[in-house]
Design an enzyme around this catalytic site. Sequence first.
Site, PDB file in Angstrom:
ATOM      1  N   LYS A  27      33.451  50.972  35.657  1.00 39.86           N
ATOM      2  CA  LYS A  27      34.697  50.254  35.415  1.00 39.86           C
ATOM      3  C   LYS A  27      35.227  50.499  33.999  1.00 39.86           C
ATOM      4  CE  LYS A  27      35.636  48.286  39.294  1.00 39.86           C
ATOM      5  NZ  LYS A  27      36.867  48.650  40.012  1.00 39.86           N
ATOM      6  N   PRO A  59      40.237  41.252  36.507  1.00 39.56           N
ATOM      7  CA  PRO A  59      39.762  40.033  37.160  1.00 39.56           C
ATOM      8  C   PRO A  59      38.263  39.822  36.971  1.00 39.56           C
ATOM      9  CG  PRO A  59      40.135  41.755  38.789  1.00 39.56           C
ATOM     10  CD  PRO A  59      40.519  42.326  37.452  1.00 39.56           C
ATOM     11  N   SER A  60      37.877  38.550  36.928  1.00 32.97           N
ATOM     12  CA  SER A  60      36.458  38.215  36.911  1.00 32.97           C
ATOM     13  C   SER A  60      35.946  38.229  38.356  1.00 32.97           C
ATOM     14  CB  SER A  60      36.255  36.842  36.269  1.00 32.97           C
ATOM     15  OG  SER A  60      37.018  35.861  36.954  1.00 32.97           O
ATOM     16  N   MET A  61      34.761  37.673  38.585  1.00 32.21           N
ATOM     17  CA  MET A  61      34.201  37.685  39.945  1.00 32.21           C
ATOM     18  C   MET A  61      35.209  37.047  40.896  1.00 32.21           C
ATOM     19  SD  MET A  61      30.436  36.617  41.223  1.00 32.21           S
ATOM     20  CE  MET A  61      29.770  37.701  39.971  1.00 32.21           C
ATOM     21  N   THR A  62      35.609  37.807  41.898  1.00 30.05           N
ATOM     22  CA  THR A  62      36.728  37.418  42.747  1.00 30.05           C
ATOM     23  C   THR A  62      36.245  36.826  44.068  1.00 30.05           C
ATOM     24  OG1 THR A  62      38.042  39.161  41.731  1.00 30.05           O
ATOM     25  CG2 THR A  62      38.865  38.253  43.787  1.00 30.05           C
ATOM     26  N   SER A  90      31.136  40.403  45.293  1.00 27.46           N
ATOM     27  CA  SER A  90      31.351  39.002  44.909  1.00 27.46           C
ATOM     28  C   SER A  90      30.887  38.051  46.006  1.00 27.46           C
ATOM     29  CB  SER A  90      32.832  38.763  44.600  1.00 27.46           C
ATOM     30  OG  SER A  90      33.238  39.516  43.488  1.00 27.46           O
TER      31      SER A  90
END
Length: 199
Positions: free
Chosen positions: A86, A109-112, A124
């Site tokens: 990433k 985005p964080s953990m989606t 996730s």
Amino acid sequence: MAATASSTSRPLSPMTPSDLVPVAVEGTRNVIRAAGDAGVRRVVFTSSYGAVHMDPNRSPDAVLNETCWSDYEYCKNTGNLYCCAKMMAEITATEEASKRGLELAVVVPSMTMGPMLQQSLNFSSSHVARYLTGVKPTYPNAVAAYTDVRDVARAHVLVYEHPDARGRYLCIGAVLHRAHFLQLLGDLFPQYNITAKYV
């Protein structure tokens, strides 16, 4: 005329973890170049919180923002090649967009979490399932950042629709201690044997 695979074509094989970084970089480069060739002026790129928060030398009290990056060597040495991929994909997108004179906005985005389009679990969702079913025997004394997939979609639309949007935009709904997160899971799904021990 339809293209057909020749008998000398390389057989398809599952991607290994070591393939993640070169595939992410080359795929990103190809997309940005294709966008430039097609006359696109602005690109909205999806990165990941994995490119931001993995740094063991950062104070646990530090407030992360769009200037923060994960420690590449740490991620590589601990086998976290997803974060490496990433990071390198985002760097490649930035470099290629600059070369082509493209405007670039990056959603990070964080953990989606949220409704899924596919039948199988993604990373996730697997994270939740492991705690929900007790497969993961312990949880860390740590916090994690979460966001709703619908908010991630809205974030992409917002940066696309605002011509002045440039650079990186963190997309985080909530930062929860893992114990609080598991308590929420327990309240929602009392029938499951949710992980209860921490390390």
